[in-house]
Design an enzyme around this catalytic site. Structure first.
Site, PDB file in Angstrom:
ATOM      1  N   ASP A 303      40.611  42.905  35.138  1.00  0.00           N
ATOM      2  CA  ASP A 303      39.438  42.219  35.693  1.00  0.00           C
ATOM      3  C   ASP A 303      38.690  41.400  34.647  1.00  0.00           C
ATOM      4  OD1 ASP A 303      39.689  42.986  38.388  1.00  0.00           O
ATOM      5  OD2 ASP A 303      39.026  44.991  37.877  1.00  0.00           O
ATOM      6  N   TYR A 386      36.081  44.532  45.232  1.00  0.00           N
ATOM      7  CA  TYR A 386      35.459  45.620  44.485  1.00  0.00           C
ATOM      8  C   TYR A 386      34.222  45.164  43.751  1.00  0.00           C
ATOM      9  CZ  TYR A 386      36.967  50.392  43.543  1.00  0.00           C
ATOM     10  OH  TYR A 386      37.121  51.747  43.566  1.00  0.00           O
TER      11      TYR A 386
HETATM   12 CU   LIG Z   1      38.793  52.603  42.685  1.00  0.00          CU
END
Ligand SMILES: [Cu+2]
Length: 639
Positions: A303, A386
Site C-alpha cells: 500500500d 480498506y
Molecule cells: Cu484485514
C-alpha cells in the site's frame, strides 16, 4: 492553540507546495519533453540530509526528486530538479523499472474496462447489464505471477464488483471468477479470465452487504451527544509546521508515498531540548492474502510502495473523524500529469484526555491524582476497499505511542453451495473473506540524546535455584548489544519478553546509566508463510520484527524502491547483507508490526476498526517520572 503567521520562507523540511510542483513539472516538460504521453509516479521534496540541517536553513536549496515514465516507450527516469530555478541536475534512466501505480491509472482502467465489449458480454452472461452499478478495481502484480507472455509490461489484474443499488456498498458483491488482465501503459484489456466453474453457475449469493443508514435492516440506535470543550484553547502551538506541546517539539512533514512524517522530535528537559527521533514514518505496508484460489492468489498489496499513503490520504471532518479543538494541515500531492492536488484537512492535530496519568491515596495527605492527556497527530488513508487510520500520540511522561486502526470493507468472494474454502471465514450467504495479514514497516530514525546510539535486546531471564536463590524467584535482565546488521535482525520473544533499548553512547543519566528509549513491540507476529512464496520473496522484511541499519539517507524503502511488479526484496535484505556495524553510531530501526487478520463475521459488511500499535518509552532517559510537574485538574461538582 496559538497560530502564528507561517514563516515567509518554507522550512527545508516543509513539503513541496502546489506552486513548486507546478514549477518542477514545467521544467521537465520544457527540458526533457515530459508531456502528454508521460506519467509522473512521484514528485517529492528531496529532504536535506541530517548534516545539512544543522547549517543555516536559508542556505539549503529546495530540491525535488521525480520518478516519471514514458508510456509510449515504457522507459522510466529519475530526475532531480532544483526548485527555485527549475534546473535539472540529475536525469537517470531506470531500465526495467515499473514505478508505483497511480490514481489516474486506476480510474482510467475502470473507465476503459466498463466500456469494453468483452466485459459487457461476460457480465451479461451472468445477468448483469446495468454498468452504472459495476466497479472494477485494478491491483498490481508480483513479477513471479505475471504470465510469461506479458513479462516486462506494465500490467495489472482486476476484480469486478457490482453494487446492489446506486448508493450501496461497492465492495459487497464480488463477481467471482471474473478477472481482467490489463496493460496500463496502453490502457487495454489483454485478456479476460472468465472462470465458468461451479461458483459462477450458482449466481451471486443473497447477502446483506450494506452499512449506510436506510440500507441496513435495523433502525439506528439512540445515543446522547458527547462534546468536548477547551474553553481557554488548547495547550499546543503551531508555528508553520512546527508543533510545541507539553515539553514536546516536532515538525510535521508529508510526502505522497509515506504520508505523514515526523521530523526532529525532541523533549525539552529542564530547558534543554533533547533529541529523540530525527525522522519517523511508515516506509512500507505489505498485505499478502493467504488464499491460493484463482480469485486471490495474486492478491498481495504494497500500500505504500505501490499506491502511496500520501496519495491515498482523505480529508478529515470535524466532529466525525476528530473530536474537540482541532488544528488541521492540508497536504499537497499530485496527479500522474504532474498537476498538484490539495487534500484539505489531511493531518489532524489535537489533544485528548486519556484517563489517569498517576495517582496515590494516602491516609494523611489524601488523594493526589493527575489526569493524563496526549497530543494526537493523525491521518486517514483509503486504499480502495480498506481504510488505515494512523495515530502518533505523545504523552506528558515522555512516551510515544504509534497506533494504526484498520477498518473499511474486507475483500470477499463467493463459493459453491456447501464448499466454503478453508482459507477464509464465511461471513454471509455463500460468501467468505480470505485470511490475510497487514504488515506495516515503521522506519524509525532515532537519535536518543543525539546521534550515536547503540541498540540492545533486553530479555528477562530466570535464574536457576541455587543457594543464593533457594526459592527460584530471582529474575534478571540480560542486555545484548546488537553489533552488526545480522544481530539487528530480531524477532519477538514471548518466552523472554524481549524488547529493544536504544541508548545514547555519549551522555549519562544521574544514576550513571545511559539515557535510552525502549521499543516495546505490541503488534508483532511471525510471517507464517513459506519462504518460497512470491509474497515473501518480494517482502523478506516481514520475516523479522526488527531490523537495524546504520543511517544512510538513500535507504528508505524496505522492499525496494519499486515493489510494483517486483520479483525480490532488494531493500533491507540487500542492504543488511553487507553486515555493517551498527554499534555506537547513527542508527535506523525498522519495526514490523500489524494485524494477522483472521477474518470474522463481525468484520462484515464494514469492519469495526481493529488496532495494532507499538510504544517508544523513555528508559533512563529522564532521572525520574517526567510528569511530576503536571498540575491537578480542577475538581468538578457532579450531580
Ligand atoms: Cu484485514
Amino acid at each position: 492553540m496559538t497560530t502564528d503567521q507561517p514563516a515567509p520562507r518554507p522550512h527545508p523540511l516543509d513539503p513541496l507546495t502546489a506552486a513548486e510542483i507546478n514549477r518542477v513539472a514545467a521544467a521537465l516538460l520544457e527540458q526533457k519533453g515530459v508531456g502528454q504521453r508521460w506519467r509522473f509516479g512521484s514528485i517529492e521534496l528531496r529532504e536535506p540530509a541530517k548534516g545539512e540541517l544543522s547549517g543555516r536553513p536559508d542556505d539549503i536549496v529546495r530540491t525535488a526528486e521525480v520518478v516519471c515514465w514514458n508510456t509510449a516507450d515504457e522507459q522510466a527516469y529519475r530526475a532531480v530538479v532544483t526548485v527555485p530555478d527549475g534546473a535539472i541536475t540529475h536525469w537517470q534512466h531506470l531500465p526495467g523499472v515499473q514505478p508505483n501505480m497511480t490514481v489516474d491509472e486506476w480510474h482510467e482502467c475502470d473507465e476503459m474496462l466498463r466500456e469494453h465489449p468483452a466485459l459487457l458480454s461476460a457480465l451479461a452472461n451472468r445477468g448483469i447489464t446495468d454498468m452504472s452499478l459495476v466497479l472494477t478495481d485494478v491491483w498490481a502484480y508480483g513479477a513471479a505471477l505475471v504470465p510469461e507472455r506479458y513479462r516486462g509490461r506494465r500490467i495489472g489484474w482486476s476484480d469486478v464488483w457490482v453494487r446492489g443499488s446506486a448508493d450501496s456498498n461497492p465492495y459487497a458483491h464480488h463477481v467471482t471468477g471474473l478477472h481482467p488482465v490489463v496493460d496500463l501503459n496502453r490502457m487495454e484489456l489483454l485478456e479476460l479470465e472468465d472462470d465458468q466453474s461451479a461458483v459462477s453457475s450458482h449466481g451471486m449469493p443473497e447477502v446483506m452487504g450494506e452499512y449506510r443508514p436506510g440500507l441496513i435492516p435495523t433502525p439506528l440506535r439512540e445515543v446522547k451527544p458527547l462534546q468536548l470543550s477547551q474553553p481557554d484553547g488548547t495547550s499546543f502551538s503551531l508555528h508553520g509546521r512546527l508543533v510545541r506541546w507539553q515539553n514536546w517539539e516536532l515538525r510535521l512533514g508529508f510526502n505522497p508515498r509515506e504520508g505523514l512524517i515526523l521530523h526532529t522530535v525532541g523533549f525539552s528537559d529542564a530547558g534543554r531540548l533533547r533529541p529523540i527521533a530525527h525522522r519517523m514514518s511508515f516506509a512500507e505496508m505489505i498485505v499478502p492474502y493467504r488464499d491460493a484460489t484463482t480469485d486471490h492468489y495474486r492478491r498481495t498489496a504494497f500500500d505504500i510502495g505501490e499506491w502511496g499513503l500520501g496519495f491515498m490520504t482523505t480529508s478529515l471532518e470535524l466532529g466525525c473523524d476528530c473530536l474537540g479543538e482541532i488544528s488541521y494541515l492540508d497536504a499537497v500531492v499530485h496527479d500522474s500529469h504532474g498537476r498538484p492536488r490539495t487534500i484539505r484537512n489531511a493531518v489532524c492535530i489535537h489533544e485528548e484526555d486519556d484517563g489517569i496519568l498517576w495517582k496515590h491515596v494516602d491516609e494523611r495527605a489524601g488523594a493526589e491524582v493527575r489526569r493524563t492527556r496526549r497530543l494526537v497527530i493523525s491521518f486517514h488513508v483509503t486504499v480502495a476497499n480498506y481504510e488505515y487510520l494512523v495515530y502518533w500520540r505523545f504523552y506528558q511522561d515522555g512516551n510515544i505511542e504509534c497506533e494504526v486502526r484498520a477498518t473499511g470493507i474486507m475483500v470477499t468472494s463467493s463459493f459453491a453451495p456447501g464448499q466454503p474454502p478453508a482459507t477464509g471465514m464465511v461471513v454471509d450467504q455463500r460468501t467468505y473473506a480470505p485470511y490475510h495479514q497487514h504488515f506495516i514497516v515503521a522506519r524509525l530514525d532515532l537519535d536518543v540524546d543525539g546521534e550515536p546510539n547503540t541498540v540492545s535486546s533486553v530479555e528477562s531471564v530466570v535464574l536457576p535455584v541455587t543457594e543464593a536463590n533457594p526459592h527460584g524467584l530471582a529474575m534478571v535482565t540480560q542486555e545484548t548489544p546488537l553489533r552488526t546488521e545480522s544481530d539487528g535482525r530480531q524477532d519477538y520473544s514471548w518466552e523472554t519478553q524481549r524488547s529493544w533499548k536504544i541508548a545514547s553512547t555519549r551522555s549519562l543519566n544521574s544514576t550513571g546509566g545511559r539515557p535510552a528509549y525502549k521499543l516495546i513491540p505490541g503488534g508483532s507476529f511471525p510471517a507464517l508463510i513459506d519462504e518460497s512464496s512470491p509474497a515473501f520473496q518480494r517482502a523478506e522484511v516481514i520475516g523479522h520484527a526488527l531490523w537495524v541499519t546504520p543511517y544512510a539517507p538513500a535507504e528508505r524503502w524496505p522492499c525496494g524502491e519499486f515493489p510494483n511488479l517486483s520479483a525480490a526484496d532488494y531493500g533491507l535484505p540487500a542492504w543488511t547483507a553487507r553486515d555493517r556495524p551498527i554499534e555506537d553510531t547513527d542508527i535506523v530501526l525498522w519495526h514490523v508490526f500489524g494485524l494477522h487478520h483472521l477474518t470474522r463475521p463481525e468484520d462484515w459488511p464494514v469492519m469495526p476498526a481493529d488496532r495494532t500499535s507499538f510504544w517508544l518509552k523513555p528508559w533512563g532517559f529522564f532521572d525520574r517520572n517526567a510528569a511530576l510537574d503536571v498540575p491537578p485538574s480542577p475538581h468538578q461538582h457532579g450531580r
